[in-house]
Design a protein around this motif. Structure first.
Motif, PDB file in Angstrom:
ATOM      1  N   GLU A 264      26.125 -50.317   0.195  1.00  0.00           N
ATOM      2  CA  GLU A 264      25.149 -49.776   1.138  1.00  0.00           C
ATOM      3  C   GLU A 264      25.354 -50.334   2.540  1.00  0.00           C
ATOM      4  N   ASP A 265      25.166 -49.488   3.535  1.00  0.00           N
ATOM      5  CA  ASP A 265      25.122 -49.965   4.898  1.00  0.00           C
ATOM      6  C   ASP A 265      23.693 -50.401   5.202  1.00  0.00           C
ATOM      7  N   LEU A 266      23.471 -50.945   6.396  1.00  0.00           N
ATOM      8  CA  LEU A 266      22.148 -51.480   6.723  1.00  0.00           C
ATOM      9  C   LEU A 266      21.047 -50.425   6.692  1.00  0.00           C
ATOM     10  N   PRO A 267      21.243 -49.188   7.221  1.00  0.00           N
ATOM     11  CA  PRO A 267      20.163 -48.194   7.132  1.00  0.00           C
ATOM     12  C   PRO A 267      19.726 -47.913   5.686  1.00  0.00           C
ATOM     13  N   THR A 268      20.672 -47.826   4.756  1.00  0.00           N
ATOM     14  CA  THR A 268      20.305 -47.596   3.353  1.00  0.00           C
ATOM     15  C   THR A 268      19.552 -48.791   2.798  1.00  0.00           C
TER      16      THR A 268
END
Length: 672
Positions: free
Chosen positions: A294-298
């Motif tokens: 996951e990236d930070l927004p997710t």
């Protein structure tokens, strides 16, 4: 290991609508839950070349045996459904948010007749209002001590409250006017509840009206020349002011907001949140999460679900370092929880950005502390499982391990425990307790006794018969053998066998539907051979079995004359010891509960129609069983809730009962 291509759906079968999907393993257990704006591209991304996937994602798709999805109308519905499924199924491959410490809260038990203010940790309870979290318990007690001058709410335990009520004398806090003393009737329940509600209102941030009210009363007392009362009110105002000073003003416009800060590395992320109410920091909390692909927004989207899914209130503003992937859906979901609009945004300048930087620095320090503390925690867990795989010659690392222990006193009150470790960590929701009744079906609470080996045979037989019933839907198995007295233990049996590991009525996994990779029994070769005989009789070959002997910490394997000796510094041995000690703790706790219940049993137990409430009413009326035995049927009928038929039953039962002799529970000797 399943091949993802064996259960990959055809691209044309997957809809393009928003929805939520679930991956299940070969036993039907949900191992991952996710949501998507469009299901087709999201699900297709899981079935690309394994080498191109994140290692944890690759492990998930190779562990799974099927995938299913549910189409919803909007992204908000997908967000809500994903959250509810994660809470319900607790999938092992979903991101786990773990508190980086156990934060104390100031709790007010508004669900009780006389609400009590106290320090609480752990899971939140229904009917209790929470304030915080605080950094230290002493900070709560210091604040509470200041506020009790103005809001004399009860803080004593239930035992102290009952003793004060019985004696008619309040405790020390009642004498020094830091408690309204509802235990002795100084205030009515309604008056005490009003004090508790004002205390909660002050803690919620509505502070100015209380200060103004006390200052007004102080001036009135001074004008009436009642200087003693005016001095007390002055001290009360000073106490409130001092309590307010302890909460730093960080936003001058009396903003209600939660401010999040995140610090991450390739493996983990640390999250900190400051709860700001009325412009003041009311509490702080932190999490550490294992990152996947996951990236930070997710990650932020999952974090909002974690924080506000069960929250009592949602603030007007939520300040984040980055917006979540579906920020409009998240904003609409939070607004629905609050009942009014929630501002979800990234601060760009001013006091709020400065505060965000402070929270982020706290997150960076938290991540640094955690990395030092875990200095190999993940590595050590993996090494422990790998060492067990090599030492026991297993095909794969034992991701699920079950350990069994038996507890009794000279063969009486025999109970057993089952504890479960998954990925090297306890999974307490899977723990089970067993009451061992013996081969003949007689409760092992009287003269009949049973040894450890026989108890282990019975417990493992019951556990793995249930596994066969629930996993295969074999409704014609011998249920009498699974529970020898024809009854089902509430702690181990929930559903009738009905076609597989997932209950068709609830959609939840059955309690014994999944086999362990490894079974550990507490004991040496006799216990191991007894356990292996049970597995052989049931035809279970895929489960490995070992025993851990206490004396020399030897690991016994069925069919071998000599034990496996693991080095004292072995992480695998340490994991087995933790399993054994946890199983022993769980078993002995249950055994003490059973023994305590047996010691406090009454001659009234077992009378048809006479439950605990009516037993208490009879004993309260007559004072003792001896006087009740001497009473007539008419006298017994005078007790509220006791009718003619029940009164005759009680009288006949007590007339035919002989007093039970006292027995030494250690030696079994009858005392004169």
């Amino acid at each position: 290991m399943p091949d993802p291509s064996t259960y990959r759906p055809k691209p044309g079968e997957i809809p393009v609508d928003p929805g939520v999907y679930r991956f299940r393993d070969q036993h039907g257990r949900v191992i991952y839950v996710g949501k998507a704006k469009s299901l087709r591209p999201r699900l297709s991304s899981y079935f690309q070349d394994i080498t191109a996937l994140h290692p944890r994602t690759a492990t998930m798709v190779t562990t799974a045996a099927s995938v299913e999805w549910t189409v919803v109308r909007t992204e908000v519905e997908a967000l809500a459904l994903e959250y509810s499924w994660i809470k319900e199924f607790d999938p092992r491959f979903n991101v786990k948010y773990r508190d980086d410490k156990s934060y104390p809260f100031l709790a007010v038990t508004m669900g009780e007749e006389f609400p009590r203010a106290q320090v609480m940790r752990g899971a939140k309870r229904k009917g209790t209002r929470y304030f915080g979290p605080y950094g230290h318990a002493w900070a709560i007690r210091e604040t509470l001590d200041l506020l009790l001058r103005v809001f004399p709410v009860r803080t004593c335990s239930s035992g102290v409250f009952r003793r004060a009520h019985a004696s008619g004398r309040p405790c020390l806090l009642g004498y020094i006017d830091k408690c309204a003393a509802p235990c002795v009737g100084r205030v009515t329940p309604d008056e005490h509840r009003a004090i508790a509600e004002e205390f909660c209102e002050f803690m919620s941030g509505n502070t100015s009206r209380f200060v103004r009210r006390l200052e007004g009363r102080m001036r009135e007392a001074a004008a009436e020349l009642d200087f003693e009362q005016a001095a007390r009110l002055r001290d009360d105002v000073a106490a409130l002011t001092k309590a307010l000073e302890k909460q730093t003003v960080v936003l001058g416009d009396a903003t209600d907001a939660d401010v999040f800060g995140i610090a991450d590395d390739p493996l983990e992320a640390a999250v900190q949140v400051f709860h700001v109410r009325g412009g003041r920091i009311r509490g702080q909390r932190g999490w550490v999460v294992e990152k996947e692909s996951e990236d930070l927004p997710t990650l932020v989207g999952h974090l909002l679900q974690q924080v506000y899914g069960d929250a009592d209130t949602v603030p007007k503003e939520v300040l984040l370092p980055v917006l979540p992937e579906d920020d409009d859906a998240a904003r609409e979901w939070l607004s629905g929880l609050r009942g009014s609009t929630v501002d979800l945004r990234v601060p760009q300048r001013g006091d709020k950005k400065t505060l965000m930087e402070t929270v982020t620095r706290n997150a960076q320090q938290s991540l640094a502390r955690h990395k030092v503390a875990r200095a190999g925690d993940l590595t050590l867990r993996s090494r422990a499982l790998q060492e067990l795989q090599e030492a026991l010659d297993l095909d794969e690392a034992p991701l699920r391990i079950e350990c069994y222990d038996v507890s009794h006193v000279q063969g009486t009150n025999v109970v057993a425990s089952m504890v479960v470790f998954e990925d090297g960590l306890p999974r307490k929701s899977e723990y089970r307790r067993f009451i061992v009744r013996g081969a003949l079906g007689d409760p092992v609470d009287g003269p009949t006794t049973i040894d450890d080996t026989a108890a282990m045979r019975e417990v493992l037989g019951r556990r793995f018969r249930r596994y066969l019933e629930e996993a295969e839907g074999a409704g014609d198995l011998d249920l009498q053998a699974a529970d020898s007295d024809g009854r089902r233990d509430r702690d181990e049996v929930e559903h009738e066998p009905n076609g597989g590991p997932i209950d068709p009525e609830t959609g939840r996994p059955r309690r014994f539907a999944y086999p362990p990779s490894l079974v550990v029994v507490d004991g040496g070769l006799p216990q191991v051979n007894a356990a292996q005989a049970v597995l052989d009789d049931l035809g279970i070959e895929e489960v490995a079995l070992v025993g851990l002997a206490k004396r020399l910490e030897e690991v016994w394997v069925p069919g071998q004359d000599y034990p496996v000796i693991l080095p004292r510094t072995s992480e695998g041995l340490y994991l087995l010891q933790r399993l054994r000690d946890e199983a022993h703790r769980f078993a002995i706790t249950f055994h003490r509960q059973r023994r305590s219940k047996a010691m406090t049993s009454s001659a009234l137990d077992g009378i048809p129609g006479l439950g605990p409430g009516r037993q208490k009413a009879l004993l309260r009326h007559f004072g003792s069983v001896k006087r009740l035995r001497e009473a007539s049927v008419t006298d017994i009928m005078s007790v509220r809730g006791i009718g003619p038929a029940l009164a005759e039953t009680v009288s006949a039962h007590l007339a035919g009962a002989t007093p039970e002799p006292a027995v030494n529970l250690t030696t079994g000797e009858v005392l004169e």
